[in-house]
Design an enzyme around this catalytic site. Sequence first.
Site, mmCIF file in Angstrom:
data_model
loop_
_atom_site.group_PDB
_atom_site.id
_atom_site.type_symbol
_atom_site.label_atom_id
_atom_site.label_comp_id
_atom_site.label_asym_id
_atom_site.label_seq_id
_atom_site.Cartn_x
_atom_site.Cartn_y
_atom_site.Cartn_z
ATOM 1 C CG ASP A 484 -2.197 -0.629 1.066
ATOM 2 O OD1 ASP A 484 -2.756 -0.489 -0.023
ATOM 3 O OD2 ASP A 484 -2.663 -1.284 2.014
HETATM 4 C C1 BGC Z 1 0.288 1.298 6.281
HETATM 5 C C2 BGC Z 1 -0.117 0.115 5.461
HETATM 6 C C3 BGC Z 1 -1.606 0.156 5.258
HETATM 7 C C4 BGC Z 1 -1.993 1.475 4.610
HETATM 8 C C5 BGC Z 1 -3.459 1.610 4.286
HETATM 9 C C6 BGC Z 1 -0.218 2.571 5.669
HETATM 10 O O1 BGC Z 1 0.050 3.621 6.497
HETATM 11 O O2 BGC Z 1 1.680 1.344 6.416
HETATM 12 O O3 BGC Z 1 0.299 -1.072 6.085
HETATM 13 O O4 BGC Z 1 -1.998 -0.902 4.448
HETATM 14 O O5 BGC Z 1 -1.597 2.530 5.441
HETATM 15 O O6 BGC Z 1 -4.241 1.808 5.396
HETATM 16 C C1 NOJ Z 2 -1.861 -3.648 5.337
HETATM 17 C C2 NOJ Z 2 -3.015 -3.754 4.399
HETATM 18 O O1 NOJ Z 2 -4.177 -4.150 5.084
HETATM 19 C C3 NOJ Z 2 -2.715 -4.727 3.292
HETATM 20 O O2 NOJ Z 2 -3.776 -4.738 2.378
HETATM 21 C C4 NOJ Z 2 -1.416 -4.374 2.627
HETATM 22 O O3 NOJ Z 2 -1.179 -5.342 1.643
HETATM 23 C C5 NOJ Z 2 -0.291 -4.299 3.611
HETATM 24 N N1 NOJ Z 2 -0.628 -3.384 4.660
HETATM 25 C C6 NOJ Z 2 1.034 -3.893 2.968
HETATM 26 O O4 NOJ Z 2 1.085 -2.546 2.678
#
Ligand code: BGC
Ligand code: NOJ
Length: 810
Positions: A484
């Site tokens: 993400d």
């Molecule tokens: C986090 C991710 C998460 C994304 C979306 C980011 O700040 O590091 O792990 O999936 O936000 O909520």
């Molecule tokens: C948490 C999110 O829920 C997931 O969808 C994503 O793949 C990981 N973070 C990695 O960024």
Amino acid sequence: MKFGYFDDAAKEYVITTPKTPLPWINYLGTNDFFSLISNTAGGYSFYKDAKLLRLTRFRYNNVPGDSNGKYYYIKDGNTVWNPGWMPTKTDLDSYECRHGIGYSKWNSSKNGVSASVLAFVPTDDTCEINQLKLTNNTDSVKELKLFSYVEWCLWNAADDMQNFQRNFSTGEVEVIDSTIYHKTEYRERRNHYAIYHVNAKIDGFDTQRENFLGAYRDNHDPEVVFDKGACTGSIAHGWSPVAVHEITVKLEPGETKSYVFILGYCENPDNDKWESKNVVNKKPAKALISKYQTDADVDKAFAKLKEYWDNLLSIYTLESSNDKVNRMVNIWNQYQCMVTFNMSRSASYYESGIGRGMGFRDSNQDLLGFVHLIPERARERIIDIASTQFENGSAYHQYQPLTKRGNSDIGSGFNDDPLWLIAGTSAYVRETGDVSILKEIVPYDNDMSVATTLMEHLKRSFDFTVNNKGPHKLPLIGRADWNDCLNLNCFSEHPGESFQCFGPSEGPVAESVFIAGMFVKYGEEYAQLAELLGDTAEAERARKEVKIMYDTVLEAGWDGDWFVRAYDAYSNKIGSKECEEGKIFIESNGFCSLAGIGVKEGLAEKALDSVKKYLDCKYGVMILQPAYTVYHLELGEISSYPPGYKENAGIFCHNNPWVSIAETVIGRGDRAFEIYKKTCPAYTEEISEIHKTEPYVYCQMVAGNDAYIPGEGKNSWLTGTAAWTFVNISQYILGVYPTHKGLSVDPCVPSDFGDFKVTRKFRGATYEISVKTNGSQKGVKKLIVDGQEVEGTVIPFVEGKKEYKVEVVM
Ligand code: BGC
Ligand code: NOJ
């Protein structure tokens, strides 16, 4: 250092001190009513949706942490204590918290009085039951006062935390006998209320927080308990409604008294809301209360819950000489899979329950670890998820569980999302053989007028990647792929902008090698589904596209010693030796290799060797190296994290199993297991003082080598790690993998793993599988099914046959 121990026979983790490095929580609830509950009795409850229908208040990031909860104050002379230690923090003579499967228990004592609390949510009702037993272990009579305490949340947890100009004036309650009714907003648009009941005569109550706590005091020293010794009978009008019961408890020497508390959610039909003017219709509450009046009622409901779980956990069981793996496989990993399936990423001690709903990619991946447990719910979930897909194959990134509607604040554009729908559906069909799901008529964006079969949805998922390729013919990344934080089209310069949602964010250039790996893996699974439906032309077309992608990865996605991660919006490589920072990433190497890309060319092996060389550390495999030390406008959120944390070179437990699976694909069982162990809770239990999070479940992220404290875990419970580690250990390392034709057994274990047995229920039959490993890491020499030797690794499925005895010789 440990703060407790596993009691495998009871399927419990026993915490022996309240002073764990972080609150160690458990989840109660299987269907609609859920509670989060910590080892010191902190946490909160909600019905269906942690944002919209929250029953009790919790203060995230409060000081001290982990407050509020469901508290019992025991006043014994001048001493006041709680069975869970918090919030008075009075030193206890003994303390033990047992987190079990769907329940938690405390056994504590102080000054000759012992208290046991059992907390669980029954399988059939929308309530949490707390059974509290007090025993006098002294030789003289004990006169105690018992006060219960919960603080109501005014339903919408987000509004509850910010709209004080309104909320300080809306609170309303009713108190009848031993039941406190919380009915804020019931007078207007709500048809539901909450109750807090005890099955005993009470001597007093309070429902206004201020009256109970006293001015400038908090729940660690409530005025009513400490100073007054009796409740004030307050009826909340506005401000902060709470529920407090006061009970006088007289205990003869050796005597035990038991109390059943019910925290419940009740609903009335819109046309039957009132008993009389502004008096709540209490029928549903009375019905609920009447079911749990005696200890026998509680025992019965608790036994039912146990039976429910014992059944689920009998579907895949392992007997091996490794206790740690046994307990993860048989108990905790599957339990966590169920919790992630229920919660997605909505409510934990790190996810506030007000932000994210159900994630499209998250829920599909959660399904991979859950589908064998309750396939009917997995089926329903697949249809719900697919209903939020758009006609062009892309998808809402998230949806709200209550409305099941796509969340337009976040929208779409995460270009890995569509392919996860194939992954989830394929897992469901392989598990159940239920091809009919592919013919279900499913809407797009919840619009039935444009509905098609689910198979057509999968086709559009597949074609979304085919139709959205960049300059190197690799898949366009969009706002982000699985990572993400790899936001290659975002270019955010102002604090507060969402890296995921900012700007158009869907450029025509930035590409993802990771999605290419997914396409190869799930493209083949899509082809198999097409074949099942007899559409060989579509299967052939799919395989052609997969072949094209495979070749493209080897051409544009190979960096010499490992797979490139992506190309940015200027077509520069990410995750390449050409880069100054972020030279190598875990995702493309894990996923391309597990998809089989470069295996026959010897490149997968090379890539996995590079992963070991550059990304391995004591606590797991880091997501990338070297960490980004400065903010890169063209990379997005990934470089916003300080080195060693989260997506910037943290150990993301979710993708460690991809590398472990990839190792099984090339037959290196020793290494696959080495990776498995590094993040496995049963192993990290030994270093709980560093790891900090619960030693019975996975966390999302462990700090990497660049961090201030490497090895420190964060974000426990709600992570795709649960599903992927279970897939890894059960289907790849132990090797019991469901195919369309039947169960395949093809283990890849460390050479010293020894023989093992798996019992697997699959499509109505029970498989007793005994594996003789003979010190080998991979390769089935003999497969014997009911005395008959069979070619290959797949146990032929015979309709109607109930038992299979399987011997495997490696
Ligand atoms: C986090 C991710 C998460 C994304 C979306 C980011 O700040 O590091 O792990 O999936 O936000 O909520
Ligand atoms: C948490 C999110 O829920 C997931 O969808 C994503 O793949 C990981 N973070 C990695 O960024």
